[in-house]
Design a protein around this motif. Structure first.
Motif, short mmCIF file in Angstrom:
data_model
loop_
_atom_site.label_atom_id
_atom_site.label_comp_id
_atom_site.label_asym_id
_atom_site.label_seq_id
_atom_site.Cartn_x
_atom_site.Cartn_y
_atom_site.Cartn_z
N GLU A 224 7.08 3.03 -6.29
CA GLU A 224 7.23 2.39 -4.99
C GLU A 224 8.09 3.24 -4.07
O GLU A 224 9.13 3.75 -4.46
CB GLU A 224 7.83 1.00 -5.16
N GLY A 225 7.64 3.39 -2.86
CA GLY A 225 8.38 4.19 -1.88
C GLY A 225 9.01 3.33 -0.81
O GLY A 225 9.19 2.12 -0.97
N GLU A 226 9.34 3.96 0.28
CA GLU A 226 9.92 3.24 1.40
C GLU A 226 8.86 2.35 2.05
O GLU A 226 7.67 2.63 2.00
CB GLU A 226 10.47 4.23 2.43
N GLU A 227 9.33 1.30 2.70
CA GLU A 227 8.41 0.35 3.30
C GLU A 227 7.56 1.00 4.38
O GLU A 227 6.39 0.66 4.56
CB GLU A 227 9.20 -0.83 3.89
N THR A 228 8.10 1.96 5.07
CA THR A 228 7.39 2.57 6.19
C THR A 228 6.39 3.63 5.77
O THR A 228 5.43 3.89 6.49
CB THR A 228 8.39 3.20 7.17
N GLU A 229 6.60 4.27 4.61
CA GLU A 229 5.72 5.38 4.23
C GLU A 229 4.92 5.14 2.95
O GLU A 229 4.03 5.92 2.62
CB GLU A 229 6.54 6.65 4.05
N GLY A 230 5.16 4.07 2.22
CA GLY A 230 4.38 3.77 1.03
C GLY A 230 4.85 4.53 -0.19
O GLY A 230 5.78 5.36 -0.13
N HIS B 258 -7.59 5.92 0.51
CA HIS B 258 -6.52 5.51 -0.41
C HIS B 258 -5.21 5.32 0.33
O HIS B 258 -4.50 4.31 0.13
CB HIS B 258 -6.33 6.56 -1.50
N PHE B 259 -4.85 6.28 1.13
CA PHE B 259 -3.55 6.23 1.80
C PHE B 259 -3.42 4.99 2.67
O PHE B 259 -2.40 4.29 2.64
CB PHE B 259 -3.36 7.49 2.64
N PHE B 260 -4.44 4.70 3.46
CA PHE B 260 -4.34 3.58 4.39
C PHE B 260 -4.59 2.24 3.70
O PHE B 260 -3.89 1.26 3.97
CB PHE B 260 -5.33 3.79 5.54
N LYS B 261 -5.60 2.17 2.82
CA LYS B 261 -5.94 0.90 2.19
C LYS B 261 -4.85 0.44 1.23
O LYS B 261 -4.51 -0.75 1.16
CB LYS B 261 -7.27 1.01 1.46
N ASN B 262 -4.30 1.37 0.46
CA ASN B 262 -3.32 1.03 -0.57
C ASN B 262 -1.89 1.39 -0.18
O ASN B 262 -0.98 1.32 -1.01
CB ASN B 262 -3.68 1.74 -1.89
N HIS B 263 -1.71 1.78 1.08
CA HIS B 263 -0.38 2.09 1.61
C HIS B 263 0.35 3.10 0.72
O HIS B 263 1.41 2.83 0.15
CB HIS B 263 0.46 0.82 1.76
N LEU B 264 -0.26 4.27 0.58
CA LEU B 264 0.30 5.35 -0.24
C LEU B 264 0.71 6.51 0.65
O LEU B 264 0.14 6.73 1.72
CB LEU B 264 -0.74 5.83 -1.26
N LYS B 265 1.67 7.27 0.15
CA LYS B 265 2.01 8.52 0.82
C LYS B 265 1.52 9.72 0.02
O LYS B 265 1.45 10.83 0.55
CB LYS B 265 3.52 8.62 1.06
N CYS B 266 1.16 9.51 -1.26
CA CYS B 266 0.64 10.63 -2.05
C CYS B 266 -0.11 10.11 -3.26
O CYS B 266 0.15 9.00 -3.76
CB CYS B 266 1.77 11.57 -2.50
N ILE B 267 -1.07 10.92 -3.71
CA ILE B 267 -1.80 10.69 -4.96
C ILE B 267 -1.79 12.00 -5.73
O ILE B 267 -2.10 13.06 -5.18
CB ILE B 267 -3.26 10.26 -4.70
N LYS B 268 -1.42 11.93 -7.00
CA LYS B 268 -1.36 13.14 -7.82
C LYS B 268 -2.21 12.93 -9.08
O LYS B 268 -2.17 11.87 -9.70
CB LYS B 268 0.10 13.47 -8.20
N TYR B 269 -2.96 13.98 -9.42
CA TYR B 269 -3.82 13.94 -10.60
C TYR B 269 -3.29 14.92 -11.64
O TYR B 269 -2.90 16.04 -11.30
CB TYR B 269 -5.25 14.30 -10.23
N GLY B 270 -3.28 14.51 -12.90
CA GLY B 270 -2.81 15.40 -13.94
C GLY B 270 -3.39 15.05 -15.29
O GLY B 270 -4.21 14.17 -15.41
#
Length: 349
Positions: A230-236, A337-349
Motif C-alpha cells: 500500500e502506498g500513499e493515498e494520492t499515488e497508490g 491497471h494504474f487507473f483502475k486499481n489505483h497503482l503507481k507501479c507493477i513489477k514482474y519477477g
C-alpha cells in the motif's frame, strides 16, 4: 478405525467413464453462513461400540463402483459403520463420527472455452472431452471472422462479433454457465487420462473457501503470487507478481498449494468468478490480469496431480497477428491497471 473418530465421513459420489463411484473421505463438516462466520455442526452420530447402517469400513477410504444408481443405493442400505473407540464425552465434536453425503456428477460442472481462428484444434479438444466425459455440457464462445457451425450433444455455441478478444469471450462463456462450477480450457488443449475433473471438484467441495483450483498444462503447473504494498493515498501502491511462488499446502491435500494465480486450466466457482469478471478492454495477452482483479476476492490453489495436454500445432500467420501484443497494447494494459486499481507501479519477477 480410530482416525474416523476425529473427523466426519464424507462419501463422495462421482461419475467416471459411466461408473457411479462412492468414495468415503475424512473432512471436517462446517455450516456455511450468510456472514463471514462459519461454525462446525454435527451430522450423523454413531454411538460408541455400536453399529449403524451407513457407509464405512476399517480403512480411511471406501470406494463402491456401480453403473446403476439403484444398485448403488441398494448396496448402501446394507453397508454399516461400526465405532471402535469408547469415550465418555461422545457428544463432543471431534469425538464422534459425522456422515455427510455429497453427490457429484456431470451436472455440477460446465466446460467453457473461447475459440478464434482454430476450429481444427477446437474439434480435437471436443473429441477428447467426449472420450472421457460423454455428457458434460460444453460452452464455446466464438469470435471468428467466418463462423462455422459447431454441433453436438450438450454443446452450446455462441457467435460473437469478430475479433472481440479473449476476455470478452470469457465473459460471454461464463455468463451462460448455470452449474456450480466451470472448467476453463483453451481451444487447443487435449483431455487425457490425467484430466480428472472430479479430483478438482473434490478439493473444492472439501475446502468451501476456495474459489479457483488450477492444474497443470503438459506438466507445466505455472502459478504465481501477488504481493501488494500500500502506498500513499494520492499515488497508490505497488503490485508485485512473482512467478513460481506458492504458499502453504491446502489442508488435507498435500499435492495442492495456495497461490494468487494459476495456469490457464482451472476449475472455478461460477458465482465467485462472475462477481470479479473479465475486463473486456483487455483483448490479447491478459491471463494474469484476471487474478490481479480478483486479488482480495478469490482464494486460489494449484494442484499438481491433475493435468491436461496441449496440441502441437503451428500457429498461422493470421493468428499470430492477433495473438502477439503490440507495443500500444502493452502500454494500454499498464495504464488500465494504474487507473483502475489505483497503482503507481507493477513489477514482474
Amino acid at each position: 478405525m480410530d482416525k474416523c473418530i476425529a473427523y466426519p465421513i464424507m462419501p463422495l459420489l462421482r461419475l467416471t467413464f459411466g461408473l457411479i463411484v462412492l468414495i468415503c473421505c475424512f473432512v471436517l463438516l462446517f455450516a456455511l453462513p450468510n456472514s463471514p462466520l462459519q461454525y462446525p455442526i454435527q451430522g450423523y452420530t454413531v454411538q460408541p461400540l455400536s453399529s449403524s447402517v451407513i457407509p464405512g469400513s476399517g480403512e480411511k477410504e471406501l470406494i463402491i463402483k456401480s453403473r446403476s444408481l439403484e444398485l448403488l443405493n441398494d448396496v448402501l442400505v446394507k453397508v454399516s459403520y461400526t465405532s471402535t473407540v469408547y469415550h465418555i464425552n461422545t457428544g463432543d465434536l471431534g469425538l464422534h463420527s459425522q456422515i455427510f453425503f455429497l453427490v457429484y456428477n456431470n451436472s455440477q460442472v460446465t466446460i467453457a472455452t473461447k475459440t478464434f481462428l482454430r476450429y481444427e484444434q477446437l474439434k480435437v479438444l471436443l473429441d477428447s472431452i467426449r472420450k472421457f466425459y460423454s455428457t458434460i455440457k460444453v460452452i464455446v464462445a466464438d469470435d471468428n471472422f467466418e463462423p462455422e457451425h459447431i454441433t453436438g450433444e450438450n454443446i452450446q455455441h455462441y457467435i460473437m462479433p469478430p475479433a472481440q478478444g479473449w476476455f470478452a469471450g470469457r465473459n460471454l462463456a461464463v455468463s451462460q454457465v448455470t452449474t456450480k462450477y466451470f472448467l476453463w480450457v483453451d481451444d487447443d488443449f487435449l483431455f487425457t487420462e490425467k484430466t480428472k475433473i472430479e479430483k478438482l471438484v473434490e478439493v473444492m467441495e472439501a475446502v468451501p473457501e476456495l474459489d479457483v483450483v488450477g492444474g497443470s498444462v503438459k506438466e507445466n503447473q505455472f502459478y504465481f503470487s501477488l504481493i501488494y504494498e500500500e502506498g500513499e493515498e494520492t499515488e497508490g501502491g505497488c503490485l508485485y507478481r512473482k512467478s513460481n511462488k506458492k504458499l502453504h499446502s491446502v489442508p488435507g491435500y498435500p499435492q495442492c498449494f495456495l497461490a494468487s494465480g494459476v495456469v490457464n486450466f482451472f476449475l472455478a466457482r461460477t458465482d465467485a468468478v462472475q462477481r470479479v469478471g473479465f475486463d473486456p478492454k483487455l483483448q490479447r495477452i491478459a491471463h494474469s490480469e484476471f487474478f490481479m482483479d480478483g486479488l482480495g476476492y478469490l482464494l486460489v490453489a494449484t494442484c499438481g496431480d491433475v493435468s491436461i495436454d496441449h496440441q502441437h500445432v503451428a500457429r498461422s500467420a493470421r493468428y499470430r497477428k492477433f495473438r502477439n501484443p503490440r507495443k500500444e497494447d502493452s502500454e494500454f494494459k499498464l495504464q488500465l491497471h494504474f487507473f483502475k486499481n489505483h497503482l503507481k507501479c507493477i513489477k514482474y519477477g
